[in-house]
Design a protein around this motif. Sequence first.
Motif, PDB file in Angstrom:
ATOM      1  N   ILE A 295      47.006  36.258  43.250  1.00 44.86           N
ATOM      2  CA  ILE A 295      46.816  37.584  41.739  1.00 44.86           C
ATOM      3  C   ILE A 295      45.961  35.326  40.964  1.00 44.86           C
ATOM      4  CG2 ILE A 295      47.918  37.248  39.859  1.00 44.86           C
ATOM      5  CD1 ILE A 295      50.591  39.044  41.012  1.00 44.86           C
ATOM      6  N   ALA A 296      44.978  36.197  40.893  1.00 39.87           N
ATOM      7  CA  ALA A 296      44.188  34.621  39.500  1.00 39.87           C
ATOM      8  C   ALA A 296      44.497  34.328  38.515  1.00 39.87           C
ATOM      9  CB  ALA A 296      43.026  34.318  40.053  1.00 39.87           C
ATOM     10  N   PHE A 297      44.590  33.754  37.421  1.00 37.76           N
ATOM     11  CA  PHE A 297      44.717  33.390  36.306  1.00 37.76           C
ATOM     12  C   PHE A 297      43.478  31.771  35.946  1.00 37.76           C
ATOM     13  CE2 PHE A 297      49.232  34.946  37.162  1.00 37.76           C
ATOM     14  CZ  PHE A 297      49.118  35.906  35.804  1.00 37.76           C
TER      15      PHE A 297
ATOM     16  N   GLY B 256      41.318  33.811  45.861  1.00 35.45           N
ATOM     17  CA  GLY B 256      41.545  33.871  44.287  1.00 35.45           C
ATOM     18  C   GLY B 256      41.110  32.925  43.650  1.00 35.45           C
ATOM     19  N   LEU B 257      39.715  31.953  44.601  1.00 39.70           N
ATOM     20  CA  LEU B 257      39.650  30.835  43.729  1.00 39.70           C
ATOM     21  C   LEU B 257      38.327  32.159  43.194  1.00 39.70           C
ATOM     22  CD1 LEU B 257      38.774  28.109  42.985  1.00 39.70           C
ATOM     23  CD2 LEU B 257      37.456  27.826  45.225  1.00 39.70           C
ATOM     24  N   LEU B 258      37.545  32.545  44.292  1.00 39.15           N
ATOM     25  CA  LEU B 258      36.087  33.962  44.687  1.00 39.15           C
ATOM     26  C   LEU B 258      36.811  34.209  43.190  1.00 39.15           C
ATOM     27  CD1 LEU B 258      34.951  34.100  47.716  1.00 39.15           C
ATOM     28  CD2 LEU B 258      34.571  32.900  46.157  1.00 39.15           C
TER      29      LEU B 258
ATOM     30  N   TYR C  24      33.303  35.988  40.571  1.00 36.93           N
ATOM     31  CA  TYR C  24      33.183  37.605  41.919  1.00 36.93           C
ATOM     32  C   TYR C  24      34.349  38.378  41.312  1.00 36.93           C
ATOM     33  CZ  TYR C  24      30.227  34.166  43.945  1.00 36.93           C
ATOM     34  OH  TYR C  24      28.894  33.464  44.231  1.00 36.93           O
ATOM     35  N   ASN C  25      33.816  39.679  41.391  1.00 38.52           N
ATOM     36  CA  ASN C  25      35.102  40.312  41.622  1.00 38.52           C
ATOM     37  C   ASN C  25      35.004  41.223  42.692  1.00 38.52           C
ATOM     38  OD1 ASN C  25      36.011  40.982  38.636  1.00 38.52           O
ATOM     39  ND2 ASN C  25      34.147  41.481  38.283  1.00 38.52           N
ATOM     40  N   ASP C  26      35.442  42.417  42.804  1.00 40.19           N
ATOM     41  CA  ASP C  26      35.959  43.247  44.810  1.00 40.19           C
ATOM     42  C   ASP C  26      36.577  44.940  43.838  1.00 40.19           C
ATOM     43  OD1 ASP C  26      38.383  42.830  43.434  1.00 40.19           O
ATOM     44  OD2 ASP C  26      38.698  41.770  45.678  1.00 40.19           O
TER      45      ASP C  26
ATOM     46  N   LEU D 111      29.988  41.292  49.017  1.00 40.93           N
ATOM     47  CA  LEU D 111      29.313  39.961  48.695  1.00 40.93           C
ATOM     48  C   LEU D 111      30.292  38.848  48.534  1.00 40.93           C
ATOM     49  CD1 LEU D 111      27.591  37.949  47.060  1.00 40.93           C
ATOM     50  CD2 LEU D 111      27.868  38.779  45.038  1.00 40.93           C
ATOM     51  N   MET D 112      31.413  39.158  47.707  1.00 38.04           N
ATOM     52  CA  MET D 112      32.629  38.516  47.780  1.00 38.04           C
ATOM     53  C   MET D 112      33.134  38.893  49.652  1.00 38.04           C
ATOM     54  SD  MET D 112      36.108  38.672  45.266  1.00 38.04           S
ATOM     55  CE  MET D 112      36.608  37.996  44.558  1.00 38.04           C
TER      56      MET D 112
END
Length: 140
Positions: free
Chosen positions: A65-67, A108-110, A115-117, A125-126
């Motif tokens: 999880i990235a915030f 997470g960093l991407l 970037y989305n997936d 792409l990711m």
Amino acid sequence: MVKFEYEKHIWKKFIEPKKYALLLEKIEEKEHCKIIEVNYQLISDKKILEINTKFLNHKYYTDVIAFPRNRGPRKMADIYISVERVQENSQNFGVFFQKELNRVMLHGLLHVLGYNDTEKMDKTLMSSKEDYYLALYDNI
């Protein structure tokens, strides 16, 4: 600046902070951004489920999880990683734990970098970005 925190001290052995900091410099160059601060927290399934439920209203486990706390091209984030999910992923995908951990950290960093997936094309792409940066990391 990259920081790492560990729910269990034993997980510290899987992280190479200096090497990862060098990778972030390369990512800044390639992605045309400035990564000011990234705080990685390696946590348990229990903890990631609490965070996922509380902040995202998702009642399931996840690996990362990235915030983001971005300010334009200046990137900052708190990234939470479930070590148990990474372990399960590595077994399911037949890869070494360390490689999967690095992939999830990059994933997470991407997201923080925009970037989305969610769509198939975005996911492709990711995934290619993950592979590219993993190869860079391996050669540092």
